[in-house]
Design an enzyme around this catalytic site. Structure first.
Site, mmCIF file in Angstrom:
data_model
loop_
_atom_site.group_PDB
_atom_site.id
_atom_site.type_symbol
_atom_site.label_atom_id
_atom_site.label_comp_id
_atom_site.label_asym_id
_atom_site.label_seq_id
_atom_site.Cartn_x
_atom_site.Cartn_y
_atom_site.Cartn_z
ATOM 1 N N HIS A 19 1.030 -1.500 0.035
ATOM 2 C CA HIS A 19 -0.148 0.076 0.141
ATOM 3 C C HIS A 19 0.763 1.434 0.062
ATOM 4 C CE1 HIS A 19 0.780 -0.411 4.091
ATOM 5 N NE2 HIS A 19 0.243 0.516 4.516
ATOM 6 N N ASP A 46 5.935 4.547 4.814
ATOM 7 C CA ASP A 46 7.076 3.400 5.428
ATOM 8 C C ASP A 46 6.848 2.433 4.506
ATOM 9 O OD1 ASP A 46 4.211 3.029 6.481
ATOM 10 O OD2 ASP A 46 4.970 2.203 8.232
ATOM 11 N N HIS A 94 8.117 -4.705 11.517
ATOM 12 C CA HIS A 94 7.288 -3.343 11.345
ATOM 13 C C HIS A 94 6.785 -2.953 12.722
ATOM 14 C CE1 HIS A 94 3.633 -0.752 10.071
ATOM 15 N NE2 HIS A 94 4.341 -0.790 8.970
#
Ligand SMILES: [Zn+2]
Length: 304
Positions: free
Chosen positions: A63, A67, A266
């Site tokens: 997406h 980041d 993440h």
């Protein structure tokens, strides 16, 4: 070096920290390099790990939060600077085409690389090739997000004892594998008689999402699953609100889906101690568990 391994470029969500670069991963799968979600600084991290633009064959974005894509301009320009001769395919959510166009043309450069945009419109097969099948599944995040799965086709594992007993030796082994059946000493030998089913390897990449059916479909039977674990369970309400997973949720889904090796990554910068992610996940998941750190490599486990 293994033929199939994951290189972790960065492990920070939202913004990089002193210890963690922005998100980013290079999967080396035989001769093909899949670059997933290159955040800011991915180009330099690739260099630290001894890689270059030549090692990238496919760019896969889940997406368009920064980041997961702010490294695209540097990578794209690097391909041209290095004169990378092979085509590079770029997969990203089609709804973000406008963002990809900006990232691709973020500043002036002489574009010589052959970058082919292959936007993903819906769940399904994204590409096939010598590497197997690359698939996408829709995830559940405030912006459109897709996870990816790489599947090697199932094959046959040759069994030396049975080959010997059937008199199949030397170049005949290769001929049998290609033809499915050969004649040896006046007798027909079928491939099935001297081999067994060998499940193809599976790699899954799940970034920003709440728990949803897409997560389970991607994780099902994965030999190696890379999955976001932005939060710890004590902040499960924040995870739900922002469309993320906790370490416990990620590990539980991995256990339920028969994952063999699990890479958590993440991480939110609110947690200074990565050991907490391990402790939380280990309660749920009994397989190989990796709490990702920048520039580590993780091998895809040997075939079952
Ligand atoms: Zn996001």
């Amino acid at each position: 070096m293994s033929d199939r391994e994951l290189l972790v470029l960065g492990t920070a969500s939202q913004s990089p920290t002193r210890e963690r670069s922005h998100n980013g991963y290079l999967l080396r799968w035989d001769g093909t390099g899949f670059l997933f979600d290159p955040g800011e600084g991915a180009q330099r991290q690739l260099t630290f790990a001894g890689n270059s633009g030549h090692d990238v064959h496919r760019l896969c974005l889940t997406h368009f939060h920064g980041d997961h894509c702010l490294g695209v301009p540097g990578i794209v320009q690097r391909l041209s600077q290095e004169g990378v001769p092979h085509p590079v395919s770029a997969h990203y959510p089609a709804s973000g085409s406008e963002y990809f166009a900006r990232l691709r043309n973020a500043s002036v450069f002489l574009e010589t690389a052959d970058l082919r945009e292959r936007p993903v419109h819906d769940s399904g097969v994204v590409a096939t090739g010598g590497f197997g099948t690359l698939e996408a599944r829709r995830l559940d995040h405030p912006v459109e997000s897709f996870g990816y799965r790489l599947r090697e086709p199932d094959g046959r594992r040759m069994l030396p004892e049975l080959l010997e007993r059937s008199g199949v030796r030397g170049p005949d082994v290769g001929r049998l594998q290609r033809a499915g059946e050969i004649e040896v000493g006046g007798r027909r030998v079928a491939l099935e008689e001297v081999s067994e089913h060998r499940p193809g390897q599976r790699f899954a990449f799940v970034m920003d999402t709440r728990l949803c059916s897409g997560v389970r479909e991607l994780a099902a039977g994965a030999d190696l699953l890379v999955i976001e674990a932005t939060f710890l369970q004590r902040d499960a309400d924040l995870a739900a609100e922002y469309g993320h997973l906790t370490a416990a949720q990620a590990a539980r889904v991995a256990a339920e889906c028969g994952v063999r090796a699990l890479v958590l990554t993440h991480f939110s910068r609110r947690y200074p101690a990565p050991a907490e992610f391990r402790a939380e996940a280990a309660v749920e998941f009994g397989g190989e568990l990796v709490v990702a750190e920048d520039l580590m490599t993780v091998r895809v486990p040997k075939r079952r």
